[in-house]
Design a protein around this motif. Structure first.
Motif, mmCIF file in Angstrom:
data_model
loop_
_atom_site.group_PDB
_atom_site.id
_atom_site.type_symbol
_atom_site.label_atom_id
_atom_site.label_comp_id
_atom_site.label_asym_id
_atom_site.label_seq_id
_atom_site.Cartn_x
_atom_site.Cartn_y
_atom_site.Cartn_z
ATOM 1 N N GLU A 66 6.826 4.349 -2.927
ATOM 2 C CA GLU A 66 5.579 3.715 -2.478
ATOM 3 C C GLU A 66 5.351 2.377 -3.168
ATOM 4 O OE1 GLU A 66 4.157 8.108 -1.913
ATOM 5 O OE2 GLU A 66 5.543 7.061 -3.215
ATOM 6 N N LEU A 67 5.840 2.261 -4.389
ATOM 7 C CA LEU A 67 5.601 1.061 -5.189
ATOM 8 C C LEU A 67 6.633 -0.033 -4.947
ATOM 9 C CD1 LEU A 67 4.678 2.869 -8.524
ATOM 10 C CD2 LEU A 67 3.098 1.641 -7.016
ATOM 11 N N VAL A 82 0.495 -3.807 -9.766
ATOM 12 C CA VAL A 82 -0.845 -3.227 -9.791
ATOM 13 C C VAL A 82 -1.582 -3.502 -8.491
ATOM 14 C CG1 VAL A 82 -3.094 -3.324 -10.932
ATOM 15 C CG2 VAL A 82 -1.005 -3.305 -12.304
ATOM 16 N N GLU A 83 -1.407 -4.692 -7.939
ATOM 17 C CA GLU A 83 -2.063 -5.026 -6.679
ATOM 18 C C GLU A 83 -1.604 -4.082 -5.566
ATOM 19 O OE1 GLU A 83 -2.967 -8.981 -3.890
ATOM 20 O OE2 GLU A 83 -1.218 -8.942 -5.229
ATOM 21 N N ARG A 84 -0.327 -3.783 -5.545
ATOM 22 C CA ARG A 84 0.201 -2.849 -4.540
ATOM 23 C C ARG A 84 -0.369 -1.448 -4.763
ATOM 24 N NH1 ARG A 84 4.132 -2.756 -0.760
ATOM 25 N NH2 ARG A 84 4.993 -0.710 -0.237
ATOM 26 N N TYR A 85 -0.393 -0.998 -6.025
ATOM 27 C CA TYR A 85 -0.930 0.331 -6.311
ATOM 28 C C TYR A 85 -2.386 0.446 -5.858
ATOM 29 C CZ TYR A 85 -2.862 4.247 -8.902
ATOM 30 O OH TYR A 85 -3.531 5.405 -9.239
ATOM 31 N N LYS A 86 -3.193 -0.567 -6.129
ATOM 32 C CA LYS A 86 -4.599 -0.520 -5.717
ATOM 33 C C LYS A 86 -4.719 -0.455 -4.198
ATOM 34 C CE LYS A 86 -6.563 -2.868 -9.757
ATOM 35 N NZ LYS A 86 -7.264 -4.099 -10.242
ATOM 36 N N ALA A 87 -3.856 -1.171 -3.497
ATOM 37 C CA ALA A 87 -3.878 -1.117 -2.034
ATOM 38 C C ALA A 87 -3.469 0.268 -1.536
ATOM 39 C CB ALA A 87 -2.956 -2.186 -1.459
ATOM 40 N N LEU A 88 -2.530 0.901 -2.214
ATOM 41 C CA LEU A 88 -2.118 2.257 -1.850
ATOM 42 C C LEU A 88 -3.265 3.247 -2.048
ATOM 43 C CD1 LEU A 88 1.428 2.284 -3.477
ATOM 44 C CD2 LEU A 88 0.969 2.641 -1.042
ATOM 45 N N VAL A 89 -3.993 3.096 -3.138
ATOM 46 C CA VAL A 89 -5.146 3.969 -3.386
ATOM 47 C C VAL A 89 -6.159 3.832 -2.264
ATOM 48 C CG1 VAL A 89 -7.146 4.306 -4.901
ATOM 49 C CG2 VAL A 89 -4.860 4.088 -5.889
ATOM 50 N N ASP A 90 -6.458 2.604 -1.866
ATOM 51 C CA ASP A 90 -7.406 2.387 -0.766
ATOM 52 C C ASP A 90 -6.886 2.996 0.529
ATOM 53 O OD1 ASP A 90 -9.092 1.012 -2.463
ATOM 54 O OD2 ASP A 90 -8.389 -0.981 -1.839
ATOM 55 N N LEU A 91 -5.606 2.826 0.802
ATOM 56 C CA LEU A 91 -5.008 3.364 2.030
ATOM 57 C C LEU A 91 -5.119 4.883 2.069
ATOM 58 C CD1 LEU A 91 -1.563 2.365 3.531
ATOM 59 C CD2 LEU A 91 -2.164 4.743 3.206
ATOM 60 N N VAL A 92 -4.743 5.531 0.966
ATOM 61 C CA VAL A 92 -4.756 6.999 0.925
ATOM 62 C C VAL A 92 -6.177 7.528 1.048
ATOM 63 C CG1 VAL A 92 -4.267 9.021 -0.516
ATOM 64 C CG2 VAL A 92 -2.575 7.184 -0.319
ATOM 65 N N ARG A 93 -7.109 6.909 0.372
ATOM 66 C CA ARG A 93 -8.510 7.323 0.508
ATOM 67 C C ARG A 93 -8.974 7.204 1.952
ATOM 68 N NH1 ARG A 93 -10.909 4.019 -4.721
ATOM 69 N NH2 ARG A 93 -10.688 5.688 -6.288
ATOM 70 N N ASP A 94 -8.655 6.075 2.579
ATOM 71 C CA ASP A 94 -9.065 5.843 3.960
ATOM 72 C C ASP A 94 -8.417 6.846 4.913
ATOM 73 O OD1 ASP A 94 -10.421 4.093 5.956
ATOM 74 O OD2 ASP A 94 -8.372 3.741 6.615
ATOM 75 N N ALA A 95 -7.209 7.301 4.573
ATOM 76 C CA ALA A 95 -6.493 8.261 5.416
ATOM 77 C C ALA A 95 -6.913 9.704 5.158
ATOM 78 C CB ALA A 95 -4.980 8.110 5.202
ATOM 79 N N GLY A 96 -7.784 9.917 4.165
ATOM 80 C CA GLY A 96 -8.309 11.258 3.930
ATOM 81 C C GLY A 96 -7.755 11.985 2.730
#
Length: 280
Positions: A66-67, A82-96
């Motif tokens: 993922e990174l 870190v910027e990529r990780y933060k975007a992944l966190v937002d994506l996963v949250r948005d996906a449920g």
């Protein structure tokens, strides 16, 4: 109500994507996804969204894939570090899904003697620092040492630590943040509370068994976590990365490697459901 776990879905492979689509509805059950869903954001979103349709709760931690920051033809430069990780966190949250940046979940299943209550499910984002290496190999020589046995890790090209100066520095920061978070969480719970520690990498070096690539171990975790299962009263520790499904026990803690793997590494006639590991 059950807690299952899987990792290393590698959904860039069509067969693995179809296996997710073929999964039945698991109703009130929860699912741990211990990293390496895919490399591209669209595939990661597909995986989390489809799993969230089939499970009441999905808990995700990032793997190295993922990174990865891979520049693709006719696309903007990829996010890094870190910027990529933060975007992944937002994506996963948005996906449920739940992430290592969300409050720890408390297991809602019925407890019995083998599963004391409460049980804290702790998704962790930890990296590696090349400390899983022989004593005679200096850290700066790890890549050369691995190549002597024709072993290489894509992370050296694709896993960017920005803005940190190195992956080791990023790992050190994540260790410090996560250690405090776990300590604070346990301090707020009744004495005897147990945890399920969820990380992409194994917490202990001796759990690594890679007969075809034994010199890949430096990219598999950090010795700083060797006692976390006892320090944080873990009932179980869940991990993937190795593509070697197995169960081990140390000091009363169950260690579960829960990888699916690439299509050639699992029996597709059995379906993905057969590879979900029951944790609680």
């Amino acid at each position: 109500m059950r807690l299952h776990a899987i990792s290393d879905l590698h959904l860039s492979a069509d067969n693995n994507r179809q296996a997710v689509l073929d999964l039945p509805d698991f109703g009130p059950d929860w699912l741990i996804v211990a990293g390496d869903v895919a490399e591209r954001f669209k595939d990661i979103r597909f995986g989390i969204e489809e799993l969230a349709k089939r499970f009441a709760k999905v808990l995700w931690v990032p793997g190295n894939h993922e990174l990865w920051s891979i520049r693709r033809k006719n696309t903007p430069p990829p996010l890094r570090g870190v910027e990529r990780y933060k975007a992944l966190v937002d994506l996963v949250r948005d996906a449920g899904g739940l992430t290592p940046e969300d409050p720890f979940a408390v297991w809602g299943g019925q407890s019995h003697d083998a599963e004391p209550s409460p049980i804290v499910l702790a998704p962790l984002f930890l990296l590696y620092d090349y400390s899983f290496r022989p004593a005679h190999v200096a850290q700066e020589d790890v890549v050369r040492w691995a190549r002597e046995h024709r072993t290489a890790c894509g992370d050296q090209f694709y896993l960017k630590p920005d803005p940190h100066e190195s992956r080791e520095a990023w790992c050190a920061e994540r260790l410090k943040l996560t250690e405090k978070r776990l300590s604070d969480a346990l301090a707020s719970l009744p004495e005897g509370a147990r945890t399920v520690l969820i990380n992409h990498y194994p917490l202990r070096e001796e759990l690594i068994r890679l007969p075809r690539a034994p010199r890949l171990t430096p990219w598999c975790g950090t010795r700083a976590t060797h006692d976390w299962h006892t320090r944080f009263n873990a009932l179980a520790a869940i991990y993937g990365h190795l593509h070697t499904r197995r169960t081990d026990h140390r000091d009363g803690t169950r260690f579960e490697e829960v990888s699916l793997g690439y299509p050639q590494q699992w029996d597709q006639s059995r379906g993905l459901a057969a590879y979900l590991r029951r944790i609680l």
